[in-house]
Design an enzyme around this catalytic site. Structure first.
Site, PDB file in Angstrom:
ATOM      1  N   PHE A   1       0.734  -0.919   0.098  1.00 20.72           N
ATOM      2  CA  PHE A   1      -0.013   0.092   0.099  1.00 20.72           C
ATOM      3  C   PHE A   1       0.764   1.336  -0.047  1.00 20.72           C
ATOM      4  CE2 PHE A   1       0.217   1.378   4.416  1.00 20.72           C
ATOM      5  CZ  PHE A   1       0.885   0.179   5.049  1.00 20.72           C
TER       6      PHE A   1
ATOM      7  N   ALA B   1       9.608  -2.405   2.210  1.00 20.89           N
ATOM      8  CA  ALA B   1       8.587  -2.520   1.524  1.00 20.89           C
ATOM      9  C   ALA B   1       7.376  -2.037   2.557  1.00 20.89           C
ATOM     10  CB  ALA B   1       8.059  -4.138   0.673  1.00 20.89           C
ATOM     11  N   LYS B   2       6.393  -1.451   1.557  1.00 20.97           N
ATOM     12  CA  LYS B   2       5.353  -0.834   2.548  1.00 20.97           C
ATOM     13  C   LYS B   2       4.221  -1.878   2.232  1.00 20.97           C
ATOM     14  CE  LYS B   2       3.349   3.576   3.598  1.00 20.97           C
ATOM     15  NZ  LYS B   2       4.114   3.969   4.856  1.00 20.97           N
ATOM     16  N   CYS B   3       4.055  -2.843   3.115  1.00 18.14           N
ATOM     17  CA  CYS B   3       3.164  -4.067   3.079  1.00 18.14           C
ATOM     18  C   CYS B   3       2.592  -4.095   4.387  1.00 18.14           C
ATOM     19  CB  CYS B   3       3.920  -5.215   2.734  1.00 18.14           C
ATOM     20  SG  CYS B   3       5.212  -5.835   3.828  1.00 18.14           S
TER      21      CYS B   3
END
Ligand SMILES: *Cc1c(COP(=O)(O)O)cnc(C)c1O
Length: 363
Positions: free
Chosen positions: A78, A202-204
């Site tokens: 996201f 990572a934007k997870c």
């Protein structure tokens, strides 16, 4: 000339949009992340076909099969960004190309297809345009949440063959309630956020799921946020659950933990580094241990500390608690450098301070 047709979004305005009167009431105190606009953007991906079905339509629930891949293996990424209304009434976003680029990098780390960056930007702009009336006045903003998830109905462990990209929007007031000046942090003794080779950059969603138990521990100790130390040695300060961190020394220099795979490369972090340097501050991206943090706070060598990210922009750090005891940074209430950087950054975003590097993108 190679004239390439842009993918066309089919726009289907909502027939159940909230009335202007009702919206005005809702926008009086929007809070954070609890109100949503009338529309959403979706784009689908299928192996073989690529990206298709670009749509702007009414905000509505997804229909997901119980075997939908994301529900089992969390293949999801996201972004978080904001649209603002400038003093002259125009709508703007802050460095949205950086969100597009980071979204692509997060997707690659999670073995997901890359949405072209120009389509990411177009998708976000389509939503801001159709829901522009939802941008709160004053200090408020429209928080935008682009995200993508594995939508294939399949329980085998491999990258999904189908994905849904979506953008929703949520009007936002102040992130930290009560207009409080400084936050209290809890240093997690047991939990870490990211290890080398992992998904820390990572934007997870999975990173957040893993941080919630530590955040709950912070809350149980009366703290606002958790601060994570590195996984390997458990001594180097990395970041908060969802914000990067800076230290301001007595000589006016700034220190922030270096990127390197375990820290989320914040766009606010990058902007602060550039702004502080332009203002004549030495900024070092170097490791800073928790022991040093405590010693420097006690001796007065450390004057200020702050956390930064899109949602809260810049927030002073007051007291730091851990199993080894508590200490306070400076006078516990922020400081001049923190306040200057916050005012500069929000001023640039709102168009009241000159934009140093075409960071503001007007719609
Ligand atoms: C999003 C995020 C940040 C801040 O990034 P910005 O681009 O400044 O909003 C910091 N840390 C984590 C873990 C994040 O998810």
């Amino acid at each position: 000339m190679d004239v390439q047709q842009k993918p066309r979004f089919i726009v289907n305005p909502s027939s159940k949009a909230v009335s202007a009167d009702q919206r005005a009431v809702m926008l009086e105190d929007p809070g954070f992340g609890r109100l949503f606009t009338d529309h959403m953007v979706t784009i689908r991906y299928s192996e073989g076909q690529g990206w298709h079905s670009h749509s702007v339509g009414p905000r509505e629930p997804f229909q997901l099969d119980p075997a939908c891949a994301v529900l089992h293996y969390a293949q999801e990424v996201f972004e978080g960004m904001k649209a603002y209304r400038l003093a002259d009434g125009t709508v703007a976003m802050f460095r949205p190309e950086e969100n597009a680029r980071r979204f692509a990098e997060s997707a690659q780390r999670m073995a997901m297809p890359v949405l072209p960056e120009d389509i990411f930007l177009e998708a976000v702009e389509e939503l801001v345009k159709i829901d522009a009336a939802w941008i709160p006045g004053g200090e408020g903003s429209l928080y935008l949440r682009p995200f993508m998830f594995a939508s294939e109905t399949f329980l085998g462990v491999r990258p999904s063959a189908e994905y849904i990209f979506c953008v929703i929007a949520s009007p936002a007031g102040a992130y930290f309630k009560g207009g409080k000046k400084a936050v209290t942090l809890w240093v997690s003794e047991h939990y870490t956020r990211a290890a080398r080779g992992g998904t820390g950059a990572a934007k997870c969603g999975g990173n957040y799921a893993a941080s919630l138990v530590a955040q709950a521990e912070a809350t149980a100790h009366g703290c606002d946020q958790v601060v994570f130390l590195d996984a390997a040695e458990h001594q180097w300060v990395e970041e908060l659950g969802g914000m990067n961190v800076f230290f301001v020394m007595e000589d006016g220099s700034l220190v922030t933990p270096p990127l390197g795979g375990t820290i989320l490369p914040g766009i606010t972090r990058d902007s602060i580094i550039k702004l502080a340097r332009a203002k004549g501050h030495d900024v070092r991206e170097e490791r800073y241990s928790f022991a040093q943090w405590r010693a420097d706070a006690m001796s007065g060598k450390l004057r200020e500390a702050f956390a930064c990210g899109t949602a809260a922009v810049v927030t002073a750090i007051g007291t730091v608690k851990s199993v080894e005891g508590d200490f306070t940074v400076g006078n516990g209430d922020g400081g001049l450098v923190t306040e200057m950087l916050r005012a500069e950054l929000t001023g640039i975003q709102r168009g009241t301070v000159a934009d140093p590097a075409t960071w503001v993108r007007k719609l």
